[in-house]
Design a protein around this motif. Sequence first.
Motif, PDB file in Angstrom:
ATOM      1  N   MET A   1       0.838  -1.198   0.000  1.00  0.00           N
ATOM      2  CA  MET A   1       0.000   0.000   0.000  1.00  0.00           C
ATOM      3  C   MET A   1       0.878   1.255   0.000  1.00  0.00           C
ATOM      4  N   THR A   2       0.561   2.198  -0.863  1.00  0.00           N
ATOM      5  CA  THR A   2       1.327   3.438  -0.957  1.00  0.00           C
ATOM      6  C   THR A   2       1.176   4.273   0.312  1.00  0.00           C
ATOM      7  N   LYS A   3       2.294   4.765   0.812  1.00  0.00           N
ATOM      8  CA  LYS A   3       2.297   5.588   2.017  1.00  0.00           C
ATOM      9  C   LYS A   3       2.276   7.071   1.655  1.00  0.00           C
ATOM     10  N   ARG A   4       1.439   7.825   2.359  1.00  0.00           N
ATOM     11  CA  ARG A   4       1.464   9.276   2.212  1.00  0.00           C
ATOM     12  C   ARG A   4       2.675   9.800   2.993  1.00  0.00           C
ATOM     13  N   SER A   5       3.554  10.485   2.286  1.00  0.00           N
ATOM     14  CA  SER A   5       4.800  10.923   2.916  1.00  0.00           C
ATOM     15  C   SER A   5       4.970  12.427   2.826  1.00  0.00           C
ATOM     16  N   ILE A   6       5.577  12.988   3.865  1.00  0.00           N
ATOM     17  CA  ILE A   6       5.957  14.398   3.880  1.00  0.00           C
ATOM     18  C   ILE A   6       7.459  14.470   4.146  1.00  0.00           C
ATOM     19  N   VAL A   7       8.141  15.318   3.383  1.00  0.00           N
ATOM     20  CA  VAL A   7       9.588  15.464   3.495  1.00  0.00           C
ATOM     21  C   VAL A   7       9.907  16.767   4.228  1.00  0.00           C
ATOM     22  N   TYR A   8      10.831  16.695   5.171  1.00  0.00           N
ATOM     23  CA  TYR A   8      11.271  17.860   5.952  1.00  0.00           C
ATOM     24  C   TYR A   8      12.775  18.016   5.734  1.00  0.00           C
ATOM     25  N   ILE A   9      13.188  19.132   5.137  1.00  0.00           N
ATOM     26  CA  ILE A   9      14.595  19.306   4.764  1.00  0.00           C
ATOM     27  C   ILE A   9      15.224  20.453   5.544  1.00  0.00           C
ATOM     28  N   ASP A  10      16.266  20.141   6.266  1.00  0.00           N
ATOM     29  CA  ASP A  10      17.095  21.168   6.911  1.00  0.00           C
ATOM     30  C   ASP A  10      18.021  21.702   5.825  1.00  0.00           C
ATOM     31  N   GLY A  11      17.690  22.882   5.267  1.00  0.00           N
ATOM     32  CA  GLY A  11      18.387  23.387   4.098  1.00  0.00           C
ATOM     33  C   GLY A  11      19.879  23.583   4.282  1.00  0.00           C
ATOM     34  N   PHE A  12      20.294  24.173   5.397  1.00  0.00           N
ATOM     35  CA  PHE A  12      21.716  24.404   5.630  1.00  0.00           C
ATOM     36  C   PHE A  12      22.449  23.085   5.844  1.00  0.00           C
ATOM     37  N   ASN A  13      21.793  22.150   6.521  1.00  0.00           N
ATOM     38  CA  ASN A  13      22.382  20.836   6.749  1.00  0.00           C
ATOM     39  C   ASN A  13      22.591  20.101   5.429  1.00  0.00           C
TER      40      ASN A  13
ATOM     41  N   ASP B   1      16.786  20.151  -7.903  1.00  0.00           N
ATOM     42  CA  ASP B   1      15.325  20.139  -7.956  1.00  0.00           C
ATOM     43  C   ASP B   1      14.846  19.187  -6.862  1.00  0.00           C
ATOM     44  N   LEU B   2      14.452  19.731  -5.741  1.00  0.00           N
ATOM     45  CA  LEU B   2      14.102  18.903  -4.585  1.00  0.00           C
ATOM     46  C   LEU B   2      12.941  17.964  -4.873  1.00  0.00           C
ATOM     47  N   GLN B   3      11.939  18.459  -5.575  1.00  0.00           N
ATOM     48  CA  GLN B   3      10.776  17.606  -5.868  1.00  0.00           C
ATOM     49  C   GLN B   3      11.189  16.427  -6.745  1.00  0.00           C
ATOM     50  N   LYS B   4      11.962  16.693  -7.772  1.00  0.00           N
ATOM     51  CA  LYS B   4      12.406  15.615  -8.661  1.00  0.00           C
ATOM     52  C   LYS B   4      13.274  14.617  -7.898  1.00  0.00           C
ATOM     53  N   TYR B   5      14.145  15.140  -7.024  1.00  0.00           N
ATOM     54  CA  TYR B   5      15.045  14.264  -6.277  1.00  0.00           C
ATOM     55  C   TYR B   5      14.269  13.297  -5.381  1.00  0.00           C
TER      56      TYR B   5
ATOM     57  N   LYS C   1       3.983  16.621   0.408  1.00  0.00           N
ATOM     58  CA  LYS C   1       4.545  17.952   0.664  1.00  0.00           C
ATOM     59  C   LYS C   1       6.048  17.819   0.892  1.00  0.00           C
ATOM     60  N   ILE C   2       6.781  18.855   0.472  1.00  0.00           N
ATOM     61  CA  ILE C   2       8.209  18.934   0.771  1.00  0.00           C
ATOM     62  C   ILE C   2       8.454  20.276   1.447  1.00  0.00           C
ATOM     63  N   TRP C   3       8.749  20.229   2.737  1.00  0.00           N
ATOM     64  CA  TRP C   3       9.049  21.445   3.499  1.00  0.00           C
ATOM     65  C   TRP C   3      10.550  21.685   3.463  1.00  0.00           C
ATOM     66  N   TYR C   4      10.939  22.892   3.022  1.00  0.00           N
ATOM     67  CA  TYR C   4      12.353  23.249   2.938  1.00  0.00           C
ATOM     68  C   TYR C   4      12.612  24.390   3.926  1.00  0.00           C
ATOM     69  N   PHE C   5      13.408  24.104   4.948  1.00  0.00           N
ATOM     70  CA  PHE C   5      13.660  25.058   6.028  1.00  0.00           C
ATOM     71  C   PHE C   5      15.038  25.679   5.843  1.00  0.00           C
ATOM     72  N   THR C   6      15.071  27.009   5.786  1.00  0.00           N
ATOM     73  CA  THR C   6      16.333  27.687   5.579  1.00  0.00           C
ATOM     74  C   THR C   6      16.258  29.074   6.205  1.00  0.00           C
TER      75      THR C   6
ATOM     76  N   LEU D   1       5.128  21.020  -5.014  1.00  0.00           N
ATOM     77  CA  LEU D   1       5.099  20.371  -3.701  1.00  0.00           C
ATOM     78  C   LEU D   1       5.995  21.038  -2.664  1.00  0.00           C
ATOM     79  N   VAL D   2       6.851  21.955  -3.103  1.00  0.00           N
ATOM     80  CA  VAL D   2       7.845  22.536  -2.195  1.00  0.00           C
ATOM     81  C   VAL D   2       7.327  23.826  -1.573  1.00  0.00           C
ATOM     82  N   GLU D   3       7.486  23.921  -0.253  1.00  0.00           N
ATOM     83  CA  GLU D   3       7.181  25.166   0.453  1.00  0.00           C
ATOM     84  C   GLU D   3       8.366  25.521   1.343  1.00  0.00           C
ATOM     85  N   VAL D   4       8.772  26.780   1.286  1.00  0.00           N
ATOM     86  CA  VAL D   4       9.944  27.237   2.033  1.00  0.00           C
ATOM     87  C   VAL D   4       9.512  27.893   3.336  1.00  0.00           C
TER      88      VAL D   4
END
Length: 209
Positions: free
Chosen positions: A1-13, A28-32, A44-49, A72-75
Amino acid sequence: MTKRSIVYIDGFNLYYGALKGTPHRWLDLQKYFEKLRQDDEIKKIWYFTAKVTGSPSQRQQIYLDALATSPLVEVVFGLYKRKTLRCKVKECQYQGNKEYKVPEEKKTDVNIALQMLDDAYQGACDRMILVSGDSDLVPAVNFVKKRYPQIEVIVYIPATNRKRGAATELRDAADKDKTLPLKLLSKAQFPEIITLASGQKISKPDTWI
């Protein structure tokens, strides 16, 4: 079964752990992450910077403009400050001012933790993909696992050193841990020229080639 996933990225890290000094900074974070997590339904892909100052700020803004084209990306922004330190080397013979300033990012770990907890509370995902090596995020991971045990937490450590010794605390807190695959970076780059919604065209900074 497909999982709903959210990505949290520490931009500086991510930048200092895997991208700095490489030709892959035009990432390209979404493509990656769609390539990395092909069996997931990424919601969703949350990009924190934080916005930097000085000469790098123009390059950063170009990259942020590129990210804005990914649906999908929100900063989320924290703060970028300069902290004053004092040289403590006993053998130092310099007689002038021994204070110096270093850049310091603030609020990113708090912002990531709050977003993870809010998404868990909202039931927004079945799986959390955390991209960071910051041990300050261990309490947030532990809290999610305790209160929402149905949510799987996977940590990807951005590091050129692939030994598991890096970020041990965060690895141990997660359900699964991996080192971020560097081979995928070259396959997930933005086009050299991007047309923004405004019609303006931007291109990869020359120094990133």
